[in-house]
Design a protein around this motif. Structure first.
Motif, PDB file in Angstrom:
ATOM      1  N   PHE A 257       0.845  -1.188   0.000  1.00 49.71           N
ATOM      2  CA  PHE A 257       0.000   0.000   0.000  1.00 49.71           C
ATOM      3  C   PHE A 257       0.883   1.240   0.000  1.00 49.71           C
ATOM      4  O   PHE A 257       2.091   1.169   0.269  1.00 49.71           O
ATOM      5  CB  PHE A 257      -0.945   0.003   1.205  1.00 49.71           C
ATOM      6  N   ARG A 258       0.259   2.364  -0.293  1.00 49.31           N
ATOM      7  CA  ARG A 258       0.970   3.636  -0.271  1.00 49.31           C
ATOM      8  C   ARG A 258       0.682   4.307   1.061  1.00 49.31           C
ATOM      9  O   ARG A 258      -0.431   4.749   1.323  1.00 49.31           O
ATOM     10  CB  ARG A 258       0.543   4.519  -1.445  1.00 49.31           C
ATOM     11  N   MET A 259       1.690   4.365   1.910  1.00 49.18           N
ATOM     12  CA  MET A 259       1.557   4.943   3.241  1.00 49.18           C
ATOM     13  C   MET A 259       1.718   6.457   3.170  1.00 49.18           C
ATOM     14  O   MET A 259       2.484   6.977   2.368  1.00 49.18           O
ATOM     15  CB  MET A 259       2.609   4.334   4.167  1.00 49.18           C
ATOM     16  N   GLY A 260       0.987   7.184   4.028  1.00 55.62           N
ATOM     17  CA  GLY A 260       1.043   8.637   4.008  1.00 55.62           C
ATOM     18  C   GLY A 260      -0.087   9.225   3.173  1.00 55.62           C
ATOM     19  O   GLY A 260      -1.016   8.521   2.779  1.00 55.62           O
ATOM     20  N   SER A 261       0.003  10.526   2.901  1.00 54.95           N
ATOM     21  CA  SER A 261      -1.073  11.207   2.172  1.00 54.95           C
ATOM     22  C   SER A 261      -0.526  11.924   0.950  1.00 54.95           C
ATOM     23  O   SER A 261       0.621  12.373   0.932  1.00 54.95           O
ATOM     24  CB  SER A 261      -1.777  12.216   3.086  1.00 54.95           C
ATOM     25  N   PRO A 262      -1.342  12.047  -0.100  1.00 57.19           N
ATOM     26  CA  PRO A 262      -0.914  12.804  -1.288  1.00 57.19           C
ATOM     27  C   PRO A 262      -0.785  14.288  -0.944  1.00 57.19           C
ATOM     28  O   PRO A 262      -1.415  14.788  -0.004  1.00 57.19           O
ATOM     29  CB  PRO A 262      -2.036  12.553  -2.286  1.00 57.19           C
ATOM     30  N   VAL A 263       0.005  15.001  -1.712  1.00 59.95           N
ATOM     31  CA  VAL A 263       0.292  16.404  -1.402  1.00 59.95           C
ATOM     32  C   VAL A 263      -0.948  17.283  -1.482  1.00 59.95           C
ATOM     33  O   VAL A 263      -0.991  18.363  -0.883  1.00 59.95           O
ATOM     34  CB  VAL A 263       1.390  16.960  -2.341  1.00 59.95           C
ATOM     35  N   ASN A 264      -1.978  16.848  -2.190  1.00 57.87           N
ATOM     36  CA  ASN A 264      -3.188  17.665  -2.327  1.00 57.87           C
ATOM     37  C   ASN A 264      -4.267  17.319  -1.309  1.00 57.87           C
ATOM     38  O   ASN A 264      -5.385  17.838  -1.388  1.00 57.87           O
ATOM     39  CB  ASN A 264      -3.758  17.536  -3.743  1.00 57.87           C
ATOM     40  N   GLN A 274       4.291  10.428   1.351  1.00 62.18           N
ATOM     41  CA  GLN A 274       3.840   9.160   0.786  1.00 62.18           C
ATOM     42  C   GLN A 274       5.019   8.288   0.364  1.00 62.18           C
ATOM     43  O   GLN A 274       5.988   8.774  -0.220  1.00 62.18           O
ATOM     44  CB  GLN A 274       2.925   9.401  -0.417  1.00 62.18           C
ATOM     45  N   HIS A 275       4.917   7.005   0.638  1.00 63.70           N
ATOM     46  CA  HIS A 275       5.922   6.039   0.204  1.00 63.70           C
ATOM     47  C   HIS A 275       5.279   4.662   0.203  1.00 63.70           C
ATOM     48  O   HIS A 275       4.320   4.395   0.932  1.00 63.70           O
ATOM     49  CB  HIS A 275       7.138   6.055   1.128  1.00 63.70           C
ATOM     50  N   ARG A 276       5.792   3.780  -0.630  1.00 64.09           N
ATOM     51  CA  ARG A 276       5.200   2.448  -0.751  1.00 64.09           C
ATOM     52  C   ARG A 276       5.794   1.526   0.309  1.00 64.09           C
ATOM     53  O   ARG A 276       6.999   1.522   0.557  1.00 64.09           O
ATOM     54  CB  ARG A 276       5.456   1.880  -2.143  1.00 64.09           C
ATOM     55  N   THR A 346      -8.129   1.254   0.805  1.00 67.76           N
ATOM     56  CA  THR A 346      -8.626   2.555   0.355  1.00 67.76           C
ATOM     57  C   THR A 346      -7.474   3.544   0.202  1.00 67.76           C
ATOM     58  O   THR A 346      -6.412   3.383   0.801  1.00 67.76           O
ATOM     59  CB  THR A 346      -9.650   3.134   1.343  1.00 67.76           C
ATOM     60  N   THR A 347      -7.689   4.582  -0.578  1.00 69.32           N
ATOM     61  CA  THR A 347      -6.685   5.634  -0.778  1.00 69.32           C
ATOM     62  C   THR A 347      -7.237   7.013  -0.424  1.00 69.32           C
ATOM     63  O   THR A 347      -6.555   8.015  -0.605  1.00 69.32           O
ATOM     64  CB  THR A 347      -6.204   5.645  -2.241  1.00 69.32           C
ATOM     65  N   THR A 348      -8.457   7.059   0.072  1.00 68.30           N
ATOM     66  CA  THR A 348      -9.106   8.309   0.455  1.00 68.30           C
ATOM     67  C   THR A 348      -8.644   8.727   1.848  1.00 68.30           C
ATOM     68  O   THR A 348      -8.030   7.939   2.575  1.00 68.30           O
ATOM     69  CB  THR A 348     -10.629   8.128   0.426  1.00 68.30           C
ATOM     70  N   PRO A 349      -8.956   9.953   2.288  1.00 64.79           N
ATOM     71  CA  PRO A 349      -8.529  10.397   3.617  1.00 64.79           C
ATOM     72  C   PRO A 349      -9.014   9.514   4.757  1.00 64.79           C
ATOM     73  O   PRO A 349      -8.366   9.423   5.803  1.00 64.79           O
ATOM     74  CB  PRO A 349      -9.115  11.814   3.720  1.00 64.79           C
ATOM     75  N   PHE A 350     -10.167   8.869   4.571  1.00 62.77           N
ATOM     76  CA  PHE A 350     -10.720   7.968   5.578  1.00 62.77           C
ATOM     77  C   PHE A 350     -11.058   6.643   4.898  1.00 62.77           C
ATOM     78  O   PHE A 350     -11.338   6.601   3.703  1.00 62.77           O
ATOM     79  CB  PHE A 350     -11.982   8.569   6.214  1.00 62.77           C
ATOM     80  N   SER A 351     -11.080   5.575   5.659  1.00 60.08           N
ATOM     81  CA  SER A 351     -11.411   4.286   5.061  1.00 60.08           C
ATOM     82  C   SER A 351     -12.874   4.206   4.667  1.00 60.08           C
ATOM     83  O   SER A 351     -13.275   3.305   3.938  1.00 60.08           O
ATOM     84  CB  SER A 351     -11.086   3.143   6.041  1.00 60.08           C
ATOM     85  N   PHE A 352     -13.686   5.186   5.116  1.00 54.37           N
ATOM     86  CA  PHE A 352     -15.090   5.260   4.718  1.00 54.37           C
ATOM     87  C   PHE A 352     -15.290   6.145   3.491  1.00 54.37           C
ATOM     88  O   PHE A 352     -16.406   6.276   2.996  1.00 54.37           O
ATOM     89  CB  PHE A 352     -15.948   5.800   5.869  1.00 54.37           C
ATOM     90  N   GLY A 353     -14.219   6.793   3.008  1.00 58.45           N
ATOM     91  CA  GLY A 353     -14.330   7.665   1.842  1.00 58.45           C
ATOM     92  C   GLY A 353     -13.609   8.979   2.051  1.00 58.45           C
ATOM     93  O   GLY A 353     -12.686   9.095   2.872  1.00 58.45           O
TER      94      GLY A 353
END
Length: 467
Positions: A257-264, A274-276, A346-353
């Motif tokens: 998975f990609r750990m961390g958050s995208p810059v936006n 972010q890093h894998r 998931t890749t969203t800010p929360f696992s619910f979206g």
């Protein structure tokens, strides 16, 4: 049955109802340690009631006869040539409804009956009582195209697994799973709902330190079929109870998975780069935060500010968590393991979206007048596991209390599954708490405290390596 419905999905639901009805008396027998061992359509009597010709009763005949057969008799039968649709001799099995273990002369096992129920289920779905248990993957594709849902396919596959350890343990579990599917997808039919037999304890069969609660992932919880396949591929049970603490834990399969958050991402912090990360080994994680009742039982004291036996224990330090783990043989998850389980694909800010609501997460959004008007005002912790599960089945990973991890704080989080040693004298917490704003409960948010700090927003999950 299949031909009597215009809608193929309704037809498959009706078949599921029939299998649940047939499996219910088998479940009752299993609780008495009785194994049928010759379940087949010929042993299922169908009877209409006088009061309603559209209502149907099912009865099982020849109960227990199959379990009486001698091993010597089995060996003799295996060398004979008999039609697949014919009962071989008194007390024997019918080949197309018998498991590989049964044909090899193994002792009676409840999972023999589960296999037979699976074959009958498959035959009803394809309208052919001469077919044996399917193999390969093509059958699932064909049934899916005919309206059979992924949760049904996963459950059916759990019935007809070739390996005994991978098969659904008994008819009770099968009835419970079927009932969940039926109750969430009602069918306009006159077949009555099954009566559930009393729950039965499952024995530990592969993990000495735990009791197996459910071997296969529940498709009503883990809804992604690909994720369920990854879990099943580990050959490990999905839900267990730790013997030392009584904590219920769920399997986390290997993956990347990609750990961390995208810059936006809104409100991201600079240490969320972010890093894998590769999670190379399956592990178990507590289904929710540790409740006060468990902590009290193990540690002999309850330090929590918000008292409630099933509320999460809080006001515990990283050192306190280490003492708890030392007493139970468990451990804190690494930070990478925590975020992997939290994101659950998931890749969203929360696992619910992209956002969360007070109905999903206990955070400061519950502390407003608007929430009070809806009966959601809290401003404190809530019972562990009362809020919805994420796609892996874990609860309370967003909000309620912050959760200690094994890692010492570093500006760049670990790039592997292993925990980082501390470099700054502080240790990682994840997930946010009851007093945090929306941004403080994101999947990537990181917090750190000194190892001895104790506040009413600090709690923990526990983990254990699978092998």
């Amino acid at each position: 049955i299949m031909a009597s419905f215009d809608d193929v999905e309704k037809a498959s639901q009706a078949v599921a109802q029939i299998i649940a009805r047939i499996a219910t008396p088998v479940a009752f027998a299993h609780q008495q340690n009785i194994v049928h061992r010759d379940l087949k359509p010929q042993n299922v009597l169908v009877r209409r009631t006088q009061s309603d010709l559209n209502s149907v009763n099912f009865k099982i005949t020849d109960f227990g006869i199959g379990g009486l057969i001698r091993t010597e008799e089995l060996k003799q039968i295996q060398t004979s040539s008999v039609s697949a649709g014919e009962t071989l001799s008194k007390g024997t099995f019918t080949p197309i409804y018998s498991s590989r273990q049964q044909q090899q002369g193994a002792s009676p096992d409840k999972r023999d009956d589960v296999f037979a129920l699976g074959v009958i289920w498959y035959q009803l779905l394809i309208n052919d009582l001469t077919k044996e248990a399917p193999s390969g993957g093509g059958w699932k594709v064909r049934l899916r195209a005919n309206g059979v849902t992924d949760e049904m396919l996963a459950l059916l596959e759990g019935c007809i697994e070739s390996d005994l350890e991978d098969r659904i343990p008994d008819a009770q579990i099968l009835v419970e799973r079927l009932t969940k599917i039926i109750s969430t997808r009602p069918v306009e039919a006159t077949i009555a709902q099954p009566v559930i037999a009393p729950p039965v304890q499952l024995p530990t069969t592969s993990l000495e330190w735990a009791e197996i609660l459910e071997r296969h992932p529940d498709p009503m919880v883990v809804t992604d079929a690909a994720v369920r396949d990854r879990m099943t591929a580990t050959k490990l049970p999905w839900k267990i109870r730790d013997n030392a603490s009584g904590i219920v834990m769920l399997l986390v399969p290997p993956g990347e998975f990609r750990m961390g958050s995208p810059v936006n991402e809104t409100d991201r912090e600079k240490d969320e780069t972010q890093h894998r990360v590769t999670i190379s080994k399956a592990f178990y994680l507590s289904q929710s935060e540790i409740p006060q009742e468990v902590w009290q039982k193990v540690m002999g004291a309850n330090p929590s500010f918000f008292r409630g036996s099933q509320n999460p224990v809080e006001q515990i330090s990283w050192d306190d968590c280490q003492a708890f783990c030392g007493a139970t043989g468990l451990r804190l998850p690494s930070e990478a393991e925590w975020e992997y389980a939290c994101r659950a694909g998931t890749t969203t800010p929360f696992s619910f979206g992209a956002t969360i609501t007070p109905q999903q997460v206990n955070y400061s959004g519950n502390n407003s007048d608007a929430s009070a008007a809806k009966g959601l005002f809290r401003a404190k912790t809530v019972v562990c596991g009362i809020l919805p599960a994420n796609p892996f089945g874990f609860r309370d990973m967003h909000g309620n209390v912050w959760e200690w991890c094994q890692d010492g704080y570093c500006e760049l989080a670990s790039t592997t599954q292993e925990a980082l040693e501390t470099k700054m004298g502080a240790y990682i917490l994840r997930g946010g708490g009851w007093g945090d704003d929306l941004d403080g409960c994101r999947s990537s948010i990181r917090l750190s405290y000194a190892r001895g700090d104790q506040f009413n927003v600090l709690g923990c999950p526990v983990a254990r390596s699978a092998v």
